[in-house]
Design an enzyme around this catalytic site. Structure first.
Site, mmCIF file in Angstrom:
data_model
loop_
_atom_site.group_PDB
_atom_site.id
_atom_site.type_symbol
_atom_site.label_atom_id
_atom_site.label_comp_id
_atom_site.label_asym_id
_atom_site.label_seq_id
_atom_site.Cartn_x
_atom_site.Cartn_y
_atom_site.Cartn_z
ATOM 1 C CD GLU A 145 1.481 28.181 4.896
ATOM 2 O OE1 GLU A 145 1.396 27.138 5.277
ATOM 3 O OE2 GLU A 145 0.517 29.021 4.967
ATOM 4 C CD GLU A 189 -2.096 29.260 1.377
ATOM 5 O OE1 GLU A 189 -2.559 28.690 2.316
ATOM 6 O OE2 GLU A 189 -1.062 28.805 0.568
HETATM 7 O O1 AHR Z 1 -4.788 26.041 1.957
HETATM 8 C C1 AHR Z 1 -4.172 25.163 2.609
HETATM 9 C C2 AHR Z 1 -2.820 25.019 3.330
HETATM 10 O O2 AHR Z 1 -2.949 26.230 4.103
HETATM 11 C C3 AHR Z 1 -1.870 25.623 2.219
HETATM 12 O O3 AHR Z 1 -1.484 24.407 1.335
HETATM 13 C C4 AHR Z 1 -0.885 25.910 2.910
HETATM 14 O O4 AHR Z 1 -0.029 27.054 2.498
HETATM 15 C C5 AHR Z 1 -1.472 26.593 4.111
HETATM 16 O O5 AHR Z 1 -1.112 26.350 5.404
#
Ligand code: AHR
Length: 497
Positions: free
Chosen positions: A172, A299
């Site tokens: 990110e 994710e």
């Molecule tokens: O999964 C929680 C958070 O969500 C992670 O650390 C980040 O990559 C995303 O914003």
């Protein structure tokens, strides 16, 4: 409802890694989650909870991403090696402001992967780490030669290099990983990955940070820029998508108390990942028509308000049958995009967000989402099959189909079909045809319950997989006719030979 599966239309390979998980130094995912330490009374092997390792082996967990997440871009790997009593203590600034004692580091993560039998996916630090630090981490883990980092690894007790296949260059980086513009990150990515060498026989699969998306902000420009500027130097490009029931991150809604409307809205929002994959995929296709670069959805999952009374920085939430449906729908979508989606990692494995395992001291439970991974495991490494299903959307929630499905054929010729019925109160009769093959039923399994049913530490098996009865199978001259009922709020797997 009519579904036709055609075994003659063998499509893309379903990468086992699509069934991966994500584990971050966040809340109780690592500490008081998978890692309890060698001296714990909870049965463990080298500090890893044995009951959880067994559960992960059962679903054939193919790959595990670590150490973050946002944590990755503040993680300095040298803090987590060597004698534990000498490891640095510091504050986890991203998550809850708690003390990170670095007792779980590279050696411990690789030991976890060894016990589970999964591939390691390491996410490197671009946001606050140097090129040298990243280069040395790769060298430390994978170099078989005489070299400063390989020698340090040996000194710390690991003679042989580890196999590290997946390596992420930042996380990110448009946000917590450095607030970069795509043009800037593309240059940074190119620079950092240059020094992530292939040592000995190890071959890195380099993953560039991709778009973080939301319904209101699909961020196609990020993918466009990364593919244009750096596509020739990456094996994979990530994509993040979290489902929240509302459009309001301040009030996402409860994980366990929700109305039927909120239930459907959550599943509709989850289904949006199909559009995201199509549209980001279409951009990737222009630069990579042969689909060599994997879309790595590293994710995904549901994100609700934390359980009342828990640390807001720990992101602990319960998990219900709504989440099972969300997982079933999402995994069917990933299967259907097997040509482009080469890995996915649900966030997160234990005690965080849409966890597959929850713990409370020595107690442990498997969430409904875990059971979906169990139902779907036969798809790993199989080939997607051509199929067609009648449309039947949930009234008032255009875009959310009541029934979702995917079908695959494995190397032994067995056919695996997974189905879900999102309807909160309607059982659906399914008439399934497998074209041009007379098959017999090997196994039929079901996970079902009311939409907000869950497993608790008092009743850990309230929701669990059962055999599905009432599946009638009638081979004929040109295929097989199968009929069954999909109860309201259910996930089903069928296997035929
Ligand atoms: O999964 C929680 C958070 O969500 C992670 O650390 C980040 O990559 C995303 O914003």
């Amino acid at each position: 409802m009519r579904l036709i599966v055609n075994p003659a239309i063998k499509k893309s390979y379903i990468h086992p890694e699509v069934y991966g998980n994500f584990s971050e130094h966040l809340g109780r995912c690592i500490y008081n989650g998978i890692y309890v330490g060698e001296n714990s009374d909870i049965p463990n092997v080298n500090g890893m909870r044995s009951d959880i390792v067994e559960a992960l082996k059962n679903i054939k967990l193919p790959v595990l991403r670590w150490p973050g997440g946002c944590f990755a871009d503040e993680y300095h790997w040298k803090d987590g090696i060597g004698d534990k009593k000498d490891r640095k203590h510091l504050i986890n600034t991203n998550w809850g402001g708690v003390v990170e004692d670095n007792s779980f580091g590279t050696h411990e993560f690789m030991e976890l992967c060894r016990q589970v039998g999964c591939e390691a996916y390491i996410n490197g630090n671009v946001g606050s780490g140097s090129v040298q630090e990243m280069q040395e981490w790769v060298e430390y883990m994978t170099s078989p030669d005489v070299s400063p980092m390989a020698d340090l690894r040996r000194k710390n007790g690991q003679d042989e290099p580890w196999k590290v296949k997946y390596f992420g260059v930042g996380n990110e980086n448009w946000g917590c990983g450095g607030n970069m513009r795509p043009e800037f990150y593309a240059d940074v990515y190119k620079r950092y990955q240059t020094f992530c060498h292939n040592y000995g026989k190890n071959r890195l699969y380099r993953i560039a940070c991709g778009a973080g998306t939301g319904k209101g902000n699909p961020n196609y420009a990020w993918t466009e820029t990364l593919m244009k500027e750096a596509g020739h130097l990456m094996n994979g490009l990530s994509l993040h998508y979290y489902t929240i029931p509302t459009d309001n991150w301040q009030h996402k809604g409860s994980a366990t108390e929700f109305t039927k409307e909120e239930y459907y809205q959550t599943l509709l929002n989850a289904s949006f990942i199909d559009e995201l994959i199509e549209k980001h995929g279409a951009i990737m296709d222009r630069y990579d028509p042969e689909k060599k670069i994997g879309m790595i959805v590293d994710e995904w999952g549901a994100w609700y308000d934390v359980e009342p009374g828990t640390n807001p920085g720990f992101l602990y939430q319960q998990s219900t049958m709504r989440d099972a449906l969300l997982a079933a729908i999402t995994l069917n979508i990933f299967n259907r995009h097997a040509d482009r989606v080469h890995m996915a990692n649900i966030a997160q494995m234990i005690n965080v967000l849409q966890a597959i395992v929850l713990t409370d001291g020595e107690k442990m439970l498997l969430t409904p989402t875990y059971h979906v991974f169990d139902l779907y495991k036969a798809h790993q490494g199989a080939h997607l099959l051509g199929s067609m299903i009648e449309k039947d959307p949930v009234p008032g929630f255009e875009g959310l189909e009541k029934v979702s499905h995917s079908a695959s054929i494995d190397d032994n010729g067995k056919i695996h079909i997974t189905l879900s019925n999102a309807s909160a109160d309607e059982d659906i009769s399914l008439s399934l045809r497998i074209d041009a093959r007379a098959v017999s039923l090997l196994e039929a399994r079901i996970l079902t319950g009311s939409m907000n049913q869950m497993n608790t530490f008092e009743d850990a098996c309230a929701v669990s997989i059962k055999p599905l009865s009432g599946v009638s199978v009638s081979p004929d001259a040109s295929g097989t006719e199968i009929s069954l009922t999909l109860p309201a709020v259910s996930c089903v797997s069928l296997s035929f030979e």
